[in-house]
Structure formats: C-alpha cells, structure tokens
Design a protein around this motif. Structure first.
Motif, PDB file in Angstrom:
ATOM      1  N   UNK A  37     -11.105  -4.034  -6.344  1.00  0.00           N
ATOM      2  CA  UNK A  37     -10.935  -3.646  -4.954  1.00  0.00           C
ATOM      3  C   UNK A  37      -9.565  -3.004  -4.778  1.00  0.00           C
ATOM      4  N   UNK A  38      -9.535  -1.858  -4.103  1.00  0.00           N
ATOM      5  CA  UNK A  38      -8.281  -1.215  -3.744  1.00  0.00           C
ATOM      6  C   UNK A  38      -7.909  -1.547  -2.320  1.00  0.00           C
ATOM      7  N   UNK A  39      -6.747  -1.070  -1.909  1.00  0.00           N
ATOM      8  CA  UNK A  39      -6.283  -1.356  -0.557  1.00  0.00           C
ATOM      9  C   UNK A  39      -7.121  -0.712   0.525  1.00  0.00           C
ATOM     10  N   UNK A  40      -7.911   0.292   0.152  1.00  0.00           N
ATOM     11  CA  UNK A  40      -8.780   0.961   1.114  1.00  0.00           C
ATOM     12  C   UNK A  40     -10.254   0.682   0.855  1.00  0.00           C
ATOM     13  N   UNK A  41     -10.566  -0.308   0.030  1.00  0.00           N
ATOM     14  CA  UNK A  41     -11.963  -0.644  -0.244  1.00  0.00           C
ATOM     15  C   UNK A  41     -12.610  -1.352   0.940  1.00  0.00           C
ATOM     16  N   UNK A  42     -11.838  -2.162   1.636  1.00  0.00           N
ATOM     17  CA  UNK A  42     -12.296  -2.868   2.819  1.00  0.00           C
ATOM     18  C   UNK A  42     -11.426  -2.447   4.007  1.00  0.00           C
ATOM     19  N   UNK A  43     -11.763  -2.928   5.184  1.00  0.00           N
ATOM     20  CA  UNK A  43     -10.950  -2.592   6.352  1.00  0.00           C
ATOM     21  C   UNK A  43      -9.641  -3.370   6.370  1.00  0.00           C
ATOM     22  N   UNK A  44      -9.580  -4.490   5.647  1.00  0.00           N
ATOM     23  CA  UNK A  44      -8.347  -5.269   5.554  1.00  0.00           C
ATOM     24  C   UNK A  44      -7.860  -5.290   4.108  1.00  0.00           C
ATOM     25  N   UNK A  54       0.805  -1.201   0.000  1.00  0.00           N
ATOM     26  CA  UNK A  54       0.000   0.000   0.000  1.00  0.00           C
ATOM     27  C   UNK A  54       0.845   1.260   0.000  1.00  0.00           C
ATOM     28  N   UNK A  55       0.213   2.383  -0.317  1.00  0.00           N
ATOM     29  CA  UNK A  55       0.941   3.635  -0.497  1.00  0.00           C
ATOM     30  C   UNK A  55       1.502   4.191   0.803  1.00  0.00           C
ATOM     31  N   UNK A  56       0.800   3.986   1.918  1.00  0.00           N
ATOM     32  CA  UNK A  56       1.302   4.515   3.189  1.00  0.00           C
ATOM     33  C   UNK A  56       2.604   3.837   3.566  1.00  0.00           C
ATOM     34  N   UNK A  57       2.667   2.525   3.393  1.00  0.00           N
ATOM     35  CA  UNK A  57       3.897   1.789   3.709  1.00  0.00           C
ATOM     36  C   UNK A  57       5.018   2.181   2.759  1.00  0.00           C
ATOM     37  N   UNK A  58       4.683   2.456   1.499  1.00  0.00           N
ATOM     38  CA  UNK A  58       5.679   2.911   0.532  1.00  0.00           C
ATOM     39  C   UNK A  58       6.322   4.204   1.002  1.00  0.00           C
ATOM     40  N   UNK A  59       5.506   5.152   1.434  1.00  0.00           N
ATOM     41  CA  UNK A  59       6.027   6.435   1.921  1.00  0.00           C
ATOM     42  C   UNK A  59       6.825   6.235   3.204  1.00  0.00           C
ATOM     43  N   UNK A  60       6.345   5.393   4.073  1.00  0.00           N
ATOM     44  CA  UNK A  60       7.054   5.103   5.315  1.00  0.00           C
ATOM     45  C   UNK A  60       8.454   4.561   5.026  1.00  0.00           C
ATOM     46  N   UNK A 120      -3.535  -3.568  -3.476  1.00  0.00           N
ATOM     47  CA  UNK A 120      -3.369  -2.740  -2.285  1.00  0.00           C
ATOM     48  C   UNK A 120      -3.215  -1.262  -2.632  1.00  0.00           C
ATOM     49  N   UNK A 121      -3.264  -0.941  -3.922  1.00  0.00           N
ATOM     50  CA  UNK A 121      -3.226   0.465  -4.342  1.00  0.00           C
ATOM     51  C   UNK A 121      -4.535   1.143  -3.948  1.00  0.00           C
ATOM     52  N   UNK A 122      -4.510   2.389  -3.475  1.00  0.00           N
ATOM     53  CA  UNK A 122      -5.764   3.084  -3.150  1.00  0.00           C
ATOM     54  C   UNK A 122      -6.740   3.062  -4.322  1.00  0.00           C
ATOM     55  N   UNK A 123      -8.007   2.858  -4.012  1.00  0.00           N
ATOM     56  CA  UNK A 123      -9.024   2.673  -5.040  1.00  0.00           C
ATOM     57  C   UNK A 123      -9.141   3.877  -5.966  1.00  0.00           C
ATOM     58  N   UNK A 124      -8.859   5.075  -5.470  1.00  0.00           N
ATOM     59  CA  UNK A 124      -9.027   6.287  -6.281  1.00  0.00           C
ATOM     60  C   UNK A 124      -8.147   6.286  -7.522  1.00  0.00           C
TER      61      UNK A 124
END
Length: 218
Positions: free
Chosen positions: A140-147, A54-60, A117-121
């Motif tokens: 489904x994107x990485x933020x489509x569901x809670x997991x 996912x994008x947050x982990x990429x930035x981290x 896991x890419x954001x759905x947008x």
C-alpha cells in the motif's frame, strides 16, 4: 526469534527509513524541484528530517525552508514527482540486516505486507531494483487509500486482507507516524533506531519494542 514476534501472524513494514535508505534519491529530486524555481538545494540532512508524511508534505517543507512563498505547492509537487520518477532508485540502498530478516520471516511463513506513505507509483520500480519482489502479499502506498499513516486505516485494511485480528499484527517502522498508526490500529509496534523520525528519538513515541537492526528479529 525476537519476543516482538510472539503470537504474531502478520508483519507490516514501513519502507523509507525502515527497509531502505531512500534519502539520497529524494534529496536529488528535491534539489531539481527547487532548481526549477531558482532556489538553492536543501541538502541531505534536511531532507532526512522532512521524510515521513508523504511526498506532498516533503515538498511543502522544502519550499518553506527555502522561503518560497510565491511558489504553488501543488505545482512544485508535480515537478517533484516527475524528477523522482526519472530516477527513484539510483542511490537508494537496503539497510543492513533487511534482506536476511525478510527471508527469515518469509521462510517461517509469516504474512509480510508493506505499508508506506510513498506514492504507490514508485513502489514497483524500487522493489524491482532492490530485488524485493515476492516478499509482500500486499503493498500500500500513501495514495492507495483515502487515509495514510498515522491514521490506522491502512493497517486495519492490511489486517482484513490478511484475515487476522489486529492484535496478531506487528507494525515495524522508523517514525512516530508508524508507531501512532500501529497503536491506533491495535497492532504491536516495533521501531528501528535509524531512519527518519524528524530528528527525534524514536523511544519518545513509546513503541512496544526497539531494535538497532532488523537482524535482531532473527
């Protein structure tokens, strides 16, 4: 057809590193994000190793690599999302064999879905730019569901949407997260040898099948 497809009704694909090489555009967005804080760009090779969670982990990971201890990760992630949204598919390309594989599976009436896991947008502009609209009954994107992957929840959701038992599903991806999610969901798993797997051989994850190109499924 490849034996991985025996008794399969639903084929679920990962996106980044499986269908598309998006690392060049991700690298540009990471570089612009780091530049916002006066930091040096990370480079394409590094970004390829960081993609997958996912994008947050990429930035981290990019901030950790730059030793940017004082930078707020959430703030930097928002900056990354803005930069990537401005140009999500400038240098992104399909891997060889992808379109032929998708067309063949569609023509044979397999239900095809996309779980990333890419954001759905970001999915609509990328799928549109690469002319991939119409192949997938569900995205489904990485933020489509809670997991998200490697949690099996997105694949179990896909199976329910397709009204099939998990055992009739095939998960195709490039990373250990795809294999882990598939196995945990009860799917058959197939991995490609290219893509982004944090520098580790995909065989280490023990997928049921391995191919060098999705054209091998034809």
């Amino acid at each position: 057809m490849h034996k991985a497809l025996d008794d399969i009704a639903l084929v679920v694909f990962d996106l980044d590193g499986t269908l598309i090489d998006s690392a060049p555009d991700l690298t540009t967005a990471v570089a612009k994000t780091l530049a916002d804080y006066g930091l040096e760009p990370a480079g394409l090779d590094s970004v390829r190793h960081w993609v997958g969670n996912g994008s947050h982990k990429l930035v981290e990971r990019a901030l950790a690599n730059a030793a940017a201890d004082g930078v707020d990760t959430d703030e930097a992630h928002e900056a990354f999302l803005r930069h990537y949204a401005a140009a999500p598919c400038t240098d992104t390309v399909l891997y060889d064999g992808v379109r032929e594989c998708l067309e063949s599976l569609r023509d044979q009436a397999y239900d095809l879905m996309l779980v990333t896991n890419k954001p759905i947008a970001f999915l609509p502009p990328i799928l549109d730019a690469l002319d991939l609209n119409g192949f997938f009954s569900l995205t489904l994107g990485g933020d489509s569901l809670t997991q998200k992957k490697p949690d099996p929840a997105p694949l179990l959701y896909a199976a329910r949407q397709g009204d099939i038992a998990p055992g009739a599903g095939l998960m195709i991806g490039d990373s250990r997260h795809d294999v882990q999610a598939g196995k945990a969901a009860g799917f058959r798993t197939l991995a490609v040898t290219y893509g982004y797997n944090h520098g580790d051989p995909i065989s280490d994850s023990g997928p049921d099948h391995i191919v060098d190109s999705l054209a091998e499924l034809l």
